[in-house]
Design a protein around this motif. Structure first.
Motif, short mmCIF file in Angstrom:
data_model
loop_
_atom_site.label_atom_id
_atom_site.label_comp_id
_atom_site.label_asym_id
_atom_site.label_seq_id
_atom_site.Cartn_x
_atom_site.Cartn_y
_atom_site.Cartn_z
N GLY A 1 0.86 -1.10 0.01
CA GLY A 1 0.01 0.04 -0.06
C GLY A 1 0.77 1.34 -0.16
N PHE A 2 1.79 1.26 0.83
CA PHE A 2 2.78 2.57 0.77
C PHE A 2 3.57 2.93 -0.37
CE2 PHE A 2 1.56 2.06 5.20
CZ PHE A 2 1.54 3.36 5.60
N LYS A 3 3.85 1.55 -1.20
CA LYS A 3 4.65 1.83 -2.40
C LYS A 3 3.59 2.45 -3.47
CE LYS A 3 8.23 -1.90 -1.85
NZ LYS A 3 8.66 -3.12 -2.45
N SER A 4 2.37 1.98 -3.24
CA SER A 4 1.48 2.63 -4.16
C SER A 4 1.11 3.98 -3.83
CB SER A 4 0.10 1.93 -4.18
OG SER A 4 0.00 0.62 -4.41
N LEU A 5 1.11 4.49 -2.38
CA LEU A 5 0.99 5.81 -2.27
C LEU A 5 2.28 6.64 -2.79
CD1 LEU A 5 -0.01 8.03 -0.45
CD2 LEU A 5 1.12 7.17 1.56
N ASP A 6 3.57 5.95 -2.41
CA ASP A 6 4.72 6.65 -2.90
C ASP A 6 4.60 7.08 -4.61
OD1 ASP A 6 7.45 7.73 -2.44
OD2 ASP A 6 7.93 5.98 -3.85
N LYS A 7 4.31 5.98 -5.19
CA LYS A 7 3.99 6.19 -6.65
C LYS A 7 2.98 7.22 -6.94
CE LYS A 7 3.02 3.25 -10.96
NZ LYS A 7 2.64 2.19 -11.29
N GLU A 8 2.01 7.48 -6.37
CA GLU A 8 0.92 8.47 -6.60
C GLU A 8 1.53 9.94 -6.18
OE1 GLU A 8 -1.74 8.39 -8.26
OE2 GLU A 8 -2.31 6.31 -8.14
N ILE A 9 2.30 10.09 -5.13
CA ILE A 9 2.87 11.02 -4.72
C ILE A 9 3.66 11.61 -5.71
CG2 ILE A 9 4.38 12.42 -2.94
CD1 ILE A 9 3.27 10.70 -0.97
N ALA A 10 4.72 10.43 -6.10
CA ALA A 10 5.62 10.73 -7.14
C ALA A 10 5.21 11.27 -8.51
CB ALA A 10 6.69 9.42 -7.62
N ARG B 1 7.58 3.09 10.08
CA ARG B 1 8.23 2.45 9.36
C ARG B 1 8.15 2.39 7.84
NH1 ARG B 1 8.04 -0.98 14.10
NH2 ARG B 1 6.19 -2.36 13.43
N MET B 2 6.91 2.12 7.58
CA MET B 2 6.55 2.12 6.27
C MET B 2 6.89 3.35 5.53
SD MET B 2 5.43 -0.90 5.48
CE MET B 2 6.70 -1.49 6.53
N ILE B 3 6.53 4.66 6.06
CA ILE B 3 6.89 5.96 5.66
C ILE B 3 8.36 5.88 5.30
CG2 ILE B 3 6.90 8.45 5.92
CD1 ILE B 3 4.22 7.90 7.59
N LYS B 4 9.04 5.77 6.44
CA LYS B 4 10.54 5.79 6.19
C LYS B 4 11.01 4.71 5.01
CE LYS B 4 14.65 6.83 7.81
NZ LYS B 4 15.11 8.32 7.72
N LYS B 5 10.47 3.63 4.91
CA LYS B 5 11.09 2.82 3.87
C LYS B 5 10.55 3.01 2.53
CE LYS B 5 11.61 -2.29 3.42
NZ LYS B 5 11.59 -3.66 3.98
N CYS B 6 9.30 3.53 2.42
CA CYS B 6 8.79 3.56 1.17
C CYS B 6 8.40 5.06 0.43
CB CYS B 6 7.37 2.87 1.04
SG CYS B 6 7.53 1.04 1.52
N CYS B 7 8.41 5.86 1.49
CA CYS B 7 7.70 7.15 1.11
C CYS B 7 8.54 8.54 1.39
CB CYS B 7 6.49 7.39 1.52
SG CYS B 7 5.27 6.13 1.24
N MET B 8 9.66 8.44 1.60
CA MET B 8 10.76 9.41 1.99
C MET B 8 11.20 10.21 0.73
SD MET B 8 11.16 9.71 5.37
CE MET B 8 12.65 10.73 5.88
N ASN B 9 11.44 11.13 0.78
CA ASN B 9 12.05 12.18 -0.39
C ASN B 9 13.36 11.43 -0.79
OD1 ASN B 9 10.77 14.41 -1.41
ND2 ASN B 9 10.72 15.61 0.42
N LYS B 10 13.86 10.94 -1.73
CA LYS B 10 14.76 10.23 -2.12
C LYS B 10 16.18 10.79 -2.32
CE LYS B 10 11.97 6.92 -2.93
NZ LYS B 10 10.65 7.58 -2.61
N SER B 11 16.42 12.23 -2.54
CA SER B 11 17.61 12.58 -2.30
C SER B 11 17.50 14.16 -1.52
CB SER B 11 17.82 13.10 -3.82
OG SER B 11 16.90 13.96 -4.21
N ASP B 12 18.66 14.86 -1.26
CA ASP B 12 18.60 15.99 -0.44
C ASP B 12 18.77 17.37 -1.50
OD1 ASP B 12 18.99 17.81 1.55
OD2 ASP B 12 21.18 17.39 1.92
N LEU B 13 17.67 17.64 -1.85
CA LEU B 13 17.57 19.02 -2.82
C LEU B 13 16.71 20.16 -2.27
CD1 LEU B 13 17.07 17.12 -6.24
CD2 LEU B 13 19.30 18.09 -5.33
#
Length: 516
Positions: free
Chosen positions: A121-130, A161-173
């Motif tokens: 579910g959180f990967k799906s959420l991350d995909k929608e956010i992205a 844990r799910m947010i940290k693993k799947c939904c964080m910003n991927k780089s430091d910009l």
């Protein structure tokens, strides 16, 4: 609201941040994704989404930048979620402009269904956010992601844990990820520390926003200005002049369908240990070095660490008759629906001054207020002591007001005295000004990165250290609540405790909120 007005609001909000001294603020630019976890629950429908809608209407959430995601286990469509929350955002009396704004706002909401402890579910959420971020031409990692946990504390660790693993910003910009967690933060010192440790392993303290909506209330926010911007109060605000301080929360209804939930926590955990203790900190703390959030929170922690252990003889617990009739409440429940607790601060300013924290359900009125009672006038030549003392009262809700109770001459030929007041009632003084809801202010503070009105980990620990021994005795059945009638002032023993603490009740005077 036109784009010109929105940019004015934006500039004002940034200037306001520099005034409040918020540290390390990320500029309010780029894509903003707000994720409401527990989107189908009561808290989200009644508080979170209405606050977001009001921020949108005022121009603080711009459609060119923001997208809102609802996440919960319930399997519903985007449109079904929008229909569920629509009635909490507008009604038949809403203006045409509000209804037009509502239509546009609801289109910003997308719903994702998933569990709180699986990656799918959180990967799906991350995909929608992205997808949303790409549509706004945001570079990866430069966007802002705000996760609002409108959920029971039991699922905080797995969700984090799910947010940290799947939904964080991927780089430091220059982007950020922030999480907002609702109270209750544990049930005692041990569970609160465990929860803090689990979340602390995943996120840094500046990324965690522990929300207590009382800190967003207008009159609570006014406390620092009132105390430290007015010469009048500086020499008076100490043990030489103040006899006692009451911080009161009263409701004129019972648990009303929430009996099962409430019985798990009780009035001390539900109201006193968090809401009233936060107000207590602002009333009693020393002046901070500056208005930077960490300086303010440092002083709150200091005053909590100066509180003496609570004495049994300075506690009265109550439970209203009929509370156990609720089928969700155990027949032999020992949970208090009323409590009066006296705190003492061991420092130079407050030594010997009782701070009376009082909260209850099913009482004879509904209000929340701070009542600062001053000592008697020495050498009372007017013989007016029996009429009552000077009091400074801050009415937090309803009918927001501040008023000072004074003794004055009764108009006429005789030299007789009477109690009256100097009154600042917000409804009368600030006509046409809408007082923002607490959740609006606090969500906006989260977006701005201002943690002043949020609870820091060491502050939470110090608060639990004060109340945990008493709570364990209640849980173990060693401390019994006294029965009281619904619609009363609560147990008579509570009034007797106030009298022993030195509080002098005024007779024959009632403050009446002015009518327009």
């Amino acid at each position: 609201m036109g784009s010109g007005n929105w940019h004015v609001e934006k500039r004002l909000s940034i200037r306001n941040d520099s005034f409040t001294g918020a540290d390390d603020l990320v500029p309010e630019t780029g894509c903003l994704s707000i994720v409401v976890l527990g989107a189908s629950g009561d808290l989200a429908k009644k508080k979170t989404f209405p606050a977001l809608f009001n921020l949108y209407r005022q121009g603080f959430l711009h459609p060119d930048e923001v997208h809102i995601f609802g996440y919960a286990r319930t399997k519903i469509s985007d449109e079904e979620l929008r229909n569920r929350i629509r009635g909490y955002l507008a009604n038949d009396k809403s203006s045409p402009q509000q209804l037009e704004d509502l239509t546009k706002f609801l289109q910003l909401i997308k719903y994702i269904s998933g569990s709180y402890d699986s990656e799918e579910g959180f990967k799906s959420l991350d995909k929608e956010i992205a997808t949303h971020e790409i549509s706004k031409n945001s570079a990866e990692g430069s966007s802002r992601r705000l996760f609002y946990l409108a959920l029971p504390p039991s699922v905080y660790p797995s969700v984090c844990r799910m947010i940290k693993k799947c939904c964080m910003n991927k780089s430091d910009l220059g982007g950020w990820t922030r999480i907002v967690v609702e109270k209750p933060f544990g049930k005692d010192l041990e569970s609160a520390e465990k929860l803090s440790t689990e979340i602390g392993k995943l996120f840094e303290e500046p990324e965690i926003y522990r929300i207590d909506h009382y800190l967003g209330k207008e009159l609570v926010q006014n406390l620092l200005v009132l105390r430290f911007a007015n010469r009048l109060f500086l020499p008076l605000w100490n043990r030489d002049n103040i006899d006692n301080v009451q911080i009161v929360f009263r409701e004129d209804f019972g648990t009303e369908g929430r009996g099962g939930y409430f019985d798990e926590y009780g009035i001390i955990r539900d109201i006193i240990q968090n809401h009233l203790l936060q107000v207590f900190c602002l009333v009693a703390m020393e002046k901070p070095v500056s208005l930077k959030p960490e300086h303010i929170r440092d002083e709150k922690v200091k005053v909590l660490q100066s509180v003496m252990p609570i004495k049994d003889e300075e506690v009265v617990l109550g439970q209203y008759e009929g509370y156990r009739d609720d089928p969700t409440v155990p027949d032999h429940s020992n949970t208090p629906t009323f409590a009066t607790v006296i705190l003492h601060i061991h420092n130079e300013r407050w030594e010997g001054v009782p701070f009376i924290l009082k909260a209850g359900k099913a009482l004879n009125s509904r209000k929340a207020e701070i009542r600062v009672q001053f000592k008697d006038v020495p050498g009372d030549i007017f013989k007016c002591k029996k009429q009552g003392r000077n009091e400074f009262v801050i009415r937090l809700q309803p009918s927001e007001a501040m008023y000072m109770k004074l003794t004055v001459k009764q108009p006429g030929l005789e030299m007789s005295t009477v109690q009256s007041e100097l009154d600042l009632s917000y409804r009368q003084r600030y006509q046409g000004v809408t007082i923002p809801e607490a959740y609006e202010r606090l969500i906006l503070d989260t977006i701005r990165g201002d943690q002043q009105h949020f609870v820091r980990r060491d502050e939470l620990k110090a608060a639990w250290e004060i109340f945990t021994p008493l709570l364990h005795r209640i849980d173990d059945g060693e401390f019994k609540p006294i029965s009281y009638q619904p619609g009363s002032r609560g147990p008579m023993e509570a009034d007797e405790l106030l009298e022993r603490a030195g509080y002098v009740q005024t007779h024959g005077y009632i403050w009446i909120p002015p009518t327009l």
